[in-house]
Design an enzyme around this catalytic site. Structure first.
Site, PDB file in Angstrom:
ATOM      1  CG  HIS A  87     -22.205  59.785  21.821  1.00 46.41           C
ATOM      2  ND1 HIS A  87     -23.592  60.284  22.185  1.00 46.41           N
ATOM      3  CD2 HIS A  87     -21.905  61.368  22.770  1.00 46.41           C
ATOM      4  CE1 HIS A  87     -23.916  60.558  23.460  1.00 46.41           C
ATOM      5  NE2 HIS A  87     -22.676  61.639  23.630  1.00 46.41           N
ATOM      6  CG  HIS A 127     -23.919  63.896  26.926  1.00 49.56           C
ATOM      7  ND1 HIS A 127     -22.947  63.980  27.521  1.00 49.56           N
ATOM      8  CD2 HIS A 127     -24.610  65.655  26.910  1.00 49.56           C
ATOM      9  CE1 HIS A 127     -22.759  65.555  27.662  1.00 49.56           C
ATOM     10  NE2 HIS A 127     -23.319  65.795  26.905  1.00 49.56           N
ATOM     11  CG  ASP A 131     -22.056  60.587  29.271  1.00 44.23           C
ATOM     12  OD1 ASP A 131     -20.952  60.407  29.408  1.00 44.23           O
ATOM     13  OD2 ASP A 131     -23.180  61.373  28.805  1.00 44.23           O
ATOM     14  CG  ASP A 164     -21.304  63.380  31.285  1.00 42.83           C
ATOM     15  OD1 ASP A 164     -21.464  62.625  31.208  1.00 42.83           O
ATOM     16  OD2 ASP A 164     -21.074  63.120  29.771  1.00 42.83           O
TER      17      ASP A 164
HETATM   18  C1  3YP Z   1     -20.917  65.987  22.267  1.00 43.98           C
HETATM   19  C2  3YP Z   1     -20.539  67.522  21.464  1.00 43.98           C
HETATM   20  C3  3YP Z   1     -21.443  68.159  22.288  1.00 43.98           C
HETATM   21  C4  3YP Z   1     -21.736  67.530  23.738  1.00 43.98           C
HETATM   22  C5  3YP Z   1     -20.403  66.331  23.506  1.00 43.98           C
HETATM   23  C6  3YP Z   1     -21.383  65.439  24.320  1.00 43.98           C
HETATM   24  C7  3YP Z   1     -20.243  64.349  24.884  1.00 43.98           C
HETATM   25  C8  3YP Z   1     -20.397  63.454  25.515  1.00 43.98           C
HETATM   26  O1  3YP Z   1     -19.933  63.099  26.812  1.00 43.98           O
HETATM   27  N1  3YP Z   1     -20.967  62.738  25.524  1.00 43.98           N
HETATM   28  O2  3YP Z   1     -21.155  61.391  26.986  1.00 43.98           O
HETATM   29 ZN    ZN Z   2     -21.526  62.359  27.818  1.00 42.55          ZN
END
Ligand code: 3YP
Ligand code: ZN
Length: 380
Positions: free
Chosen positions: A148, A187, A185, A273
């Site tokens: 991220h 996300h 991942d 995840d």
């Molecule tokens: C970050 C804030 C709420 C969801 C979270 C995701 C983190 C993650 O696993 N990113 O790949």
């Molecule tokens: Zn994630």
């Protein structure tokens, strides 16, 4: 019988288990807001440490080539991040309670910037080992995660973009023109999308749950710009999909995209995840589903990139299930068996996700038209 085992590099650092995420669930604990402190942040490093310990206790680690991480240098980080971001992270790391990656839900304790640099450096080390042929492929169990983190900020538990740092290192050090990132991942891989938006020398593929996080990016119509037009490929999947949806997405979109691009190196930011037991998303992949994804990626690397592929750990928040998912992936990429079954299979095997549903097929088929815009960019 042909030897199907590989020399797989494996990288973990004790300090990856020392990331201090603070005593908050996801949002910081607050008496005012009614958020009671809890012993484990959802991204507490114990989940990854449990995976490392399963790899260790099962004996699989003895079949792997252990690699050691050094801290990434400022120069390594500045290939993909602004100097202001690097300097801010380092300065805040000296504060009594450390700092936050950038969004208020990603705390890192005093000295935590050192661990983030070890994670970025671990990504470089694993990539370097593969590029130099010291190992055939590699798995780096990094913490904190990276995908991220954008050029000018961290977010979503990520401080520096480990995969992007590794890609930029490989491009510069080995003169690579085509690196593919396949981020599975759950996300969105918004960080690499931001960093490589205008580049055709990185094909950035992200397979994720639609709108899981960030909720405002990762859509199919985000496809890069300028020289990078077509080289961002998002696969936003409908919630609820499992092994069948992921296999279909990989076989009909991800692998064909790689075939078209002809990468010289594949980097896989891999979280767990999307698993059926994860608290932060709503997908239903089981350990054998992640194994299948790993197989498809290793086979693609064997055909396209001289076998060169590096797996870099991202998220995964089930302390129960994540270790078994990761174990199966490392078994598959190394060709070695730990001799353990998925301990949770009796619980999760019958819950679904094995049948491709119509709306799932439609979501993947809608991306077919994007494949035509991906070509192997000519060497310059
Ligand atoms: C970050 C804030 C709420 C969801 C979270 C995701 C983190 C993650 O696993 N990113 O790949
Ligand atoms: Zn994630």
């Amino acid at each position: 019988m042909a030897d199907t085992t590989k020399r797989t590099g494996y990288l973990w650092h004790t300090l990856y288990g020392w990331v201090d995420t603070g005593g908050a669930p996801v949002m910081p604990s607050s008496v005012t807001a009614g958020i009671q402190p809890i012993s484990h942040h959802v991204a507490h490093p114990d989940t990854k440490r449990r995976m490392h310990e399963l790899i260790s206790a099962s004996g699989l680690i003895d079949k792997l080539v252990q690699l050691d991480a050094n801290k990434a240098t400022r120069e390594d980080v500045l290939r993909v991040h602004d100097a202001a971001h690097y300097d801010r992270i380092v300065a805040d790391g000296a504060l009594p309670k450390g700092g936050d990656a950038g969004d208020g839900v990603s705390p890192y304790g005093q000295g935590g910037h050192e661990i983030a640099l070890l994670a970025a450096g671990g990504a470089i080390r694993a990539t370097d080992g593969v590029m130099r042929g010291e190992v055939d492929n590699a798995y780096a169990l990094l913490n904190p995660s990276g995908h991220h983190a954008e050029r000018s900020t961290g977010r979503g538990f990520c401080i520096f973009n480990n995969a992007a740092v590794a890609a930029a290192y490989a491009a510069e050090t080995f003169g690579l023109q085509r690196i593919a990132i396949v981020d599975w991942d759950v996300h969105h891989g918004n960080g690499a999308q931001d960093i490589f938006w205008e580049s055709s020398s990185v094909l950035n593929i992200s397979v994720h749950q639609n709108r899981a996080f960030p909720s405002d990016s990762g859509f199919a119509d985000e496809r890069g710009a300028g020289a990078g037009a077509g080289y961002t490929l998002n696969l936003p999947l409908p919630p609820g999909g499992g092994n069948a949806l992921y296999e279909y997405a990989f076989e009909t979109v991800v692998v064909p995209a790689l075939e078209a691009y002809e990468p010289e190196l594949i980097i896989v930011p891999c979280g767990y995840d999307a698993s059926i037991m994860d608290p932060l998303a709503r997908m239903m992949v089981r350990a054998d589903g992640f194994r299948r994804m790993a197989r498809l990626m290793v086979d693609a690397a064997d055909r396209l990139s001289n076998g060169r592929i590096v797996f870099l750990q991202e998220g995964g928040y089930s302390p129960y299930y994540m270790p078994f998912c990761g174990l199966e992936v490392i078994e598959e990429i190394s060709g070695h068996s730990a001799g353990l079954a998925d301990a949770y299979a009796p619980l999760v095997a019958g819950m679904g996700g094995d049948e491709l549903l119509d709306h799932e097929r439609a979501a993947v088929d809608a991306l077919q038209g994007h494949l035509a815009d991906i070509k192997a960019p000519a060497a310059n």
